[in-house]
Design an enzyme around this catalytic site. Structure first.
Site, PDB file in Angstrom:
ATOM      1  N   GLU A 121       0.777  -1.335  -0.009  1.00 57.62           N
ATOM      2  CA  GLU A 121      -0.084  -0.027  -0.008  1.00 57.62           C
ATOM      3  C   GLU A 121       0.941   1.267   0.029  1.00 57.62           C
ATOM      4  O   GLU A 121       0.749   2.109  -0.552  1.00 57.62           O
ATOM      5  CB  GLU A 121      -0.906   0.012   1.353  1.00 57.62           C
ATOM      6  CG  GLU A 121      -1.789   1.178   1.509  1.00 57.62           C
ATOM      7  CD  GLU A 121      -2.887   1.279   0.508  1.00 57.62           C
ATOM      8  OE1 GLU A 121      -3.196   0.392  -0.110  1.00 57.62           O
ATOM      9  OE2 GLU A 121      -3.556   2.387   0.370  1.00 57.62           O
ATOM     10  N   ASP A 122       1.888   1.237   0.800  1.00 57.19           N
ATOM     11  CA  ASP A 122       2.715   2.527   1.249  1.00 57.19           C
ATOM     12  C   ASP A 122       4.157   2.502   0.449  1.00 57.19           C
ATOM     13  O   ASP A 122       4.817   3.564   0.661  1.00 57.19           O
ATOM     14  CB  ASP A 122       2.621   2.668   2.479  1.00 57.19           C
ATOM     15  CG  ASP A 122       1.272   2.838   3.269  1.00 57.19           C
ATOM     16  OD1 ASP A 122       0.429   3.361   2.403  1.00 57.19           O
ATOM     17  OD2 ASP A 122       1.080   2.680   4.477  1.00 57.19           O
TER      18      ASP A 122
END
Ligand code: MN
Length: 693
Positions: A121-122
């Site tokens: 996700e990051d």
């Protein structure tokens, strides 16, 4: 609370009293420092992951730590340079989440995925990379967690959100375990957020994640989440509970003495057992204080007796009930009839000569592990099931990744006619904290919510075949399908051989379980002819389909009926609705779950089928919950006006604990604008939730 909000350093040491007493917790600052220093040498586990490895080894002595080390190295290097809002290096978060799971006894695959849970996700890490380095299973779990992260929880009351979340996690409860641990760490460190954000996150935690923790049987996470939510949403009651516990700490605690007597009794009986005093968590103390009015010294904790074998549990119980005065009404046997979430224990209470009443829980060490860690403790779900478990295909505990209730949820979400129906029934389901067990006349048991009827039992046992149910025997006697069942009843369901029979609309009044409600609603929807005759529209954005009285002349046609939208539940498209003929030939339309509908059906009023026409303006009542502040009302009405929506009426309740509830009745030009309107209202500073009344 405000002091914490302005002082990021206050966490995670803030609210130290919230930490579960008696459990070791590793100083996250140490983890942070170790993480900053990075990997120390090629051969040695870095300090930070060392704590996780230690906790993991305590539960799984033979586990392969090298995969954890590799996952940590990838997570650490890819998150490097990112910071938490608290100012700590980002890697402290996946580490803390993994530590929570390791302490609960999760297996290596879950921990590996947990270390990597935010990388896709990051950071630049891709799912393909995770698959190549860690295999399909880890990749699958990381993907699930990433999907859940992408779902904006927003207000807890948004059905589609929750539905998506279930779909994203539903294939594997290990995804849900990571999500729960993730939420726990975020809740522990919530002090750095703005108060309205804290309240919003706390509400979602209360409405969605705590019920799920309960369902998954993860008591250790559930109790801590409950206390954290309690502190944020009920600061005054939290403070008074804290004061009660602090005052109790200064007094003599009778429980250690009672525990000593229990130890002596068991030793003399030759039963080897471990006897502990377990303090209650804050919410539990608060509940007891509310129900009993005044607390006594023995109310602040419970006595836990751990033994080796199931049979020892009953041995302990026999001794307790012989040597002390048992409080018989408190006795519950969750070993013979385990709860839906796998929980097993004997519960009892004993009175001492000094007049104290102590609650006692008796369980084996294995039951204790399952009680604390639930599905997290159940090991690798893909490992071959034990021959015992495999023998019974109906046994809910065969597949820990898909406990029975979760499978049922997933089935309902597929068959529910619309997200709102699904949401309504699901919330009702999650709100129920008690189940009853009834025995099937043909053997086996059914777990049902308290208040369930024979109709619920029919759908639980027969699925859609229950449409043909014509009657039931309870404890051998013929009874109506609407009869409520009690714990321990034996039920036999009578099915029609004739395939043409189907449920009556009234069944909905007596069905409590989502499975039954959704199956009945869907059936009625596809068989409008069964209850209704067709006719055309009226003035409102609804088509009145017609009605049939129970046995009387059916009202055949209602072409000119005036349609009124009920003020109590303000239906809007695409709500499922029911109409009722009122005096003068008008039809009043309610949302199908409105209490008025049940009441009218209970007094024998027949409903008229109504359908929404394509689009139309609509009226809706919204509740906005917020922190009180100057100009809030002005800002909210401006946000509403900006969406082109007219305020019909508004009320603002007096503030309670600094929170204010606004109720607006609004006229929308187009029902489709409702989600955007709710979002706009939620974006007004200070507002933490907006929901339909
Ligand atoms: Mn996370």
């Amino acid at each position: 609370m405000s002091a914490e909000a302005t002082n990021p350093e206050a966490h995670p040491e803030a609210r130290p009293e919230l930490r579960r007493r008696g459990r070791s917790r590793i100083d996250l600052r140490r983890l942070g420092r170790a993480a900053l220093l990075g990997p120390t040498s090629r051969d040695r586990l870095p300090d930070a992951i060392g704590h996780v490895a230690e906790a993991h080894r305590a539960h799984h002595p033979d586990a392969d730590m090298s995969i954890l080390r590799r996952a940590y190295l990838l997570a650490e290097s890819s998150h490097r340079g990112q910071m938490r809002k608290s100012g700590e290096p980002y890697i402290t978060h996946p580490l803390a989440v993994t530590l929570i799971l390791a302490e609960l006894g999760a297996e290596t695959t879950t921990l590996t995925a947990s270390l990597l849970h935010d990388t896709v996700e990051d950071t630049d890490v891709t799912l393909d990379q995770v698959r190549a380095e860690f295999g399909d299973e880890v990749c699958f779990i990381v993907d699930g967690v990433t999907k859940v992260e992408k779902i904006d929880y927003g207000a807890a009351a948004e059905p589609e959100t929750f539905r998506k979340m279930l779909v994203a996690t539903g294939n594997d409860v290990r995804v849900m375990s990571i999500k729960l641990a993730d939420r726990l760490h975020n809740m522990r460190t919530l002090g750095v957020m703005r108060p309205e954000k804290q309240a919003r996150i706390a509400k979602v935690t209360r409405d969605v994640l705590i019920p799920l923790a309960e369902r998954l049987g993860v008591q250790a996470l559930k109790t801590e989440l409950e206390d954290l939510v309690f502190a944020i949403l009920h600061p005054d009651e939290y403070e008074s509970t804290r004061a009660l516990i602090a005052a109790h700490a200064g007094e003599r605690d009778p429980l250690p003495g009672i525990a000593d007597s229990v130890r002596t009794v068991l030793r003399e009986a030759g039963i080897s057992a471990e006897v502990q005093v377990r303090p209650r968590h804050f919410v539990s103390v608060h509940r007891i204080a509310r129900s009993r009015g005044e607390l006594r010294g023995s109310d602040f904790g419970r006595i836990l007796v751990l033994v080796g074998e199931n049979a020892d549990c009953y041995g302990v119980l026999g001794e307790l009930h012989t040597c002390f005065t048992p409080v018989v009404s408190e006795f519950k046997d969750f070993i013979a009839t385990p709860k839906f979430n796998l929980y097993q224990s004997l519960h009892t209470a004993v009175a001492t000569p000094e007049g104290y009443v102590a609650e006692v829980i008796v369980r084996t060490r294995q039951m204790h592990r399952v009680a604390e860690a639930g599905v997290v403790a159940l090991g690798n779900p893909y490992a071959t099931a034990t021959p015992d478990a495999a023998a019974d295909p109906d046994e809910e505990r065969v597949d820990p990744t898909r406990p029975g209730w979760l499978s049922r949820l997933l089935d309902w979400q597929q068959s529910a006619p619309d997200p709102d129906t699904f949401w309504t029934v699901l919330r009702a389901e999650l709100a129920q904290d008690r189940e009853i067990t009834v025995f099937r006349a043909d053997g086996g048991t059914l777990g049902l919510p308290a208040g369930a009827s024979c109709i619920d039992a029919a759908y639980a046992q027969h699925g859609e075949a229950a449409h043909g149910c014509i009657g039931a025997r309870v404890n051998g006697r013929l009874t109506s399908l609407s009869s409520a069942l009690s714990d321990g009843d034996t039920v036999q369901l009578l099915l029609a051989q004739d395939a043409s029979s189907g449920p009556a609309a009234e069944w909905l009044d007596h069905a409590r379980t989502p499975a039954a409600r959704i199956a009945i609603s869907s059936w009625l929807e596809t068989h409008p002819d069964r209850a209704m005759a067709t006719t055309t529209a009226a003035r409102a954005p609804l088509s009145v389909v017609g009605a049939r009285g129970g046995g009387a002349n059916a009202v055949a046609d209602l072409p000119d009926a005036t349609v009124r939208l009920a003020g109590c539940c303000t239906p809007v498209p695409p709500d499922a609705v029911a109409g009722f003929l009122v005096r003068g030939g008008a039809v009043t339309v309610h949302r199908i779950h409105c209490a008025a509908v049940a009441q009218m059906r209970a007094v024998g009023r027949t409903s008229v089928a109504v359908h929404w026409r394509a689009t139309a303006d609509c009226r809706v009542t919204l509740l906005a919950e917020s922190f009180g502040r100057p100009h809030l009302l002005a800002d909210l009405t401006e946000a509403i006006a900006h969406e082109g929506v007219e305020v019909v009426s508004a009320t603002v309740e007096p503030p309670v604990e600094g929170r204010v509830r606004h109720t607006y009745t609004l006229q929308l030009p187009d029902a489709a604008g409702l989600p955007a309107l709710m979002r706009a209202m939620r974006d007004v500073p200070g507002v933490y939730d907006v929901s339909r009344a």
